[in-house]
Design an enzyme around this catalytic site. Structure first.
Site, PDB file in Angstrom:
ATOM      1  CG  HIS A   1      30.669  65.802  59.930  1.00 31.56           C
ATOM      2  ND1 HIS A   1      30.644  64.432  59.814  1.00 31.56           N
ATOM      3  CD2 HIS A   1      31.064  66.064  61.219  1.00 31.56           C
ATOM      4  CE1 HIS A   1      30.987  63.873  60.965  1.00 31.56           C
ATOM      5  NE2 HIS A   1      31.256  64.853  61.844  1.00 31.56           N
TER       6      HIS A   1
ATOM      7  CD  GLU B   1      29.840  66.706  64.173  1.00 26.73           C
ATOM      8  OE1 GLU B   1      31.047  66.667  64.476  1.00 26.73           O
ATOM      9  OE2 GLU B   1      29.145  65.678  63.974  1.00 26.73           O
TER      10      GLU B   1
ATOM     11  CG  HIS C   1      34.815  66.716  64.403  1.00 32.76           C
ATOM     12  ND1 HIS C   1      34.182  66.020  63.404  1.00 32.76           N
ATOM     13  CD2 HIS C   1      36.086  66.923  63.987  1.00 32.76           C
ATOM     14  CE1 HIS C   1      35.044  65.808  62.408  1.00 32.76           C
ATOM     15  NE2 HIS C   1      36.207  66.345  62.749  1.00 32.76           N
TER      16      HIS C   1
ATOM     17  CD  GLU D   1      34.110  65.090  68.873  1.00 36.96           C
ATOM     18  OE1 GLU D   1      34.346  64.096  68.155  1.00 36.96           O
ATOM     19  OE2 GLU D   1      33.108  65.817  68.711  1.00 36.96           O
TER      20      GLU D   1
END
Length: 451
Positions: A271, A285, A338, A405
């Site tokens: 992102h 995030e 992430h 993650e």
């Protein structure tokens, strides 16, 4: 007949330099092609100028692909602003060159005897009779007409370049000394054989997957091989031993750190910019993963590895540009970071790899598994497993790649760790150690690097 790597495109002047003597033309051309040496000006090499210790450190460092980033050193007379500071510190760290107490004496000229010691240490060319004898036995150097080596005589830039080129490539040596004794097999198709040990050197041919080759010595992550009428360097990463089917363990006669410095790790904080990613419990995030990526980057910067980040600030990057960045920077592994989001009750850590298109499925899964194991130990969250994931940054990559993650930003417990400097440092070290676990499994000596 073995195809010579140096019988074509011979230039009248070495790499455009008008002052290089004919006896050093091919060698200087070769080192310039590999971005190992450079001139004093665009048209002059100043071949008869004596070479200094700082110049020698740069030439050897570039040849071995050591970390040359300018930085503070352990020597009081080499500041971080010195053009050679990074290579000097790397050469000192690896025992190739040493100082005089707390000083390095960067402008002290090099003698022939000192040159022999530097090259012998850098490339692992040893002899019980000493460095000078080792280089003479291999045809890298010769004695003087009076029967001595001339150990105390200073050495010029041209002569240093000649000896360095001979150390790298046996085709320049005074006698044939390469011993092709390793039976190897290529692991990928359309594989370049290059004239020297880096992608800066030209391709002298290509071979298909599962092509038998015989290997000699290795330098900086590349193995000198002979196959199908060609001689040159192939990235050791794409070779395996013929008998066992295992990837060639990257152990060097020179120094294992040379292997590490040939590896480029791509860190991809997800992102960024206009894309905040998941949001929850007062966290974004994009900020969590950037902080993680920067911390992992700082840890890797303390090692011989090269490390590149797709972003190091709050910048938006298209998905396609992330994998393109990795390819353009010749990445060897890709790690995308992430944080998850779902219902408030969802928790846990998981890692993905892509099993359909990436040509390095087994290594991608290995990378994902090693990092997942470390992350679980770090935060002790629910183990959501190592999974196949059809994500763009994995699907469009051409190197071992994993997507992490860390936890669920939407879960209060997971998010509390993301908001804690202590727990974030713990996770960053876990990812770093997981990357080392991957390289250790591939045969690299990383034991001294663990945090």
């Amino acid at each position: 007949m073995i195809v010579s790597l140096f019988s074509i495109n011979t230039k009248t002047h070495a790499a455009g330099f008008v002052d290089v003597p004919s006896r050093a033309l091919k060698e200087v051309n070769y080192l310039v092609e590999g971005q190992v040496v450079s001139g004093s000006t665009p048209t002059t090499f100043t071949p008869y100028k004596t070479i200094t210790r700082s110049e020698a450190a740069v030439f050897i460092g570039r040849a071995l692909q050591l970390n040359g980033k300018q930085r503070a050193t352990s020597f009081k007379d080499v500041g971080s602003g010195s053009f050679a500071s990074g290579y000097i510190q790397s050469a000192a760290d690896k025992g190739i060159m040493s100082g005089y107490g707390s000083s390095f004496r960067p402008y002290k000229v090099v003698t022939r005897g000192e040159m022999a010691v530097m090259i012998a240490k850098a490339f692992g060319y040893s002899s019980s009779a000493g460095a000078e004898k080792a280089l003479m036995n291999l045809g890298i150097a010769s004695g003087l007409s009076n029967g001595t080596f001339g150990s105390n005589q200073t050495i010029t830039r041209a002569d240093f370049a000649v000896f360095l080129a001979r150390a790298i490539n046996p085709e320049f040596r005074l006698k044939q000394s390469a011993k092709f004794m390793k039976n190897l097999v290529s692991t990928t198709g359309n594989l370049n054989i290059r004239s020297g040990p880096s992608t800066s050197y030209r391709s002298v041919g290509k071979i298909a997957a599962n092509t038998p080759v015989t290997g000699a010595h290795s330098i900086g992550g590349w193995t000198y091989v002979k196959t199908e009428g060609k001689v040159g360097y192939i990235s050791t990463y794409y070779l395996r031993t013929a008998s066992t089917g295992n990837t060639v363990p990257p152990t060097l006669t020179e120094n294992n750190d040379s292997k590490l410095s040939s590896q480029t790790i791509i860190l991809d904080p997800g992102h960024g910019g206009k894309d905040s990613g998941a949001v929850g419990n007062g966290l974004k995030e994009k900020e969590v993963v950037l902080k993680t990526g920067l911390q992992v980057n700082n840890l890797l910067k303390q090692t011989p590895f090269n490390v590149k980040m797709t972003r190091s600030n709050d910048t938006f990057i298209e998905l396609k540009d992330r994998s393109a960045f990795a390819k353009n920077n010749d990445g060897d592994i890709f790690v995308s970071i992430h944080a998850n989001a779902a219902t408030p009750s969802a928790t846990g850590t998981e890692t993905y790899y892509y099993s359909a298109g990436n040509p390095h499925v087994a290594d991608s899964k290995l990378l994902a598994s090693k990092i997942q194991a470390r992350m679980l130990t770090a935060w002790n969250l629910r183990d959501r497993g190592v999974k196949n994931g059809n994500f763009s940054v994995l699907r469009e990559n051409n190197m071992p790649a994993a997507l992490l993650e860390l936890g669920f930003i939407s879960n209060a417990g997971d998010a509390s760790k993301m908001a804690s400097d202590y727990w974030m440092n713990t996770m960053s070290k876990a990812i770093y150690n997981g990357i080392l676990d991957y390289y250790k499994a591939k045969g690299y000596n990383v034991n001294s690097l663990y945090k």
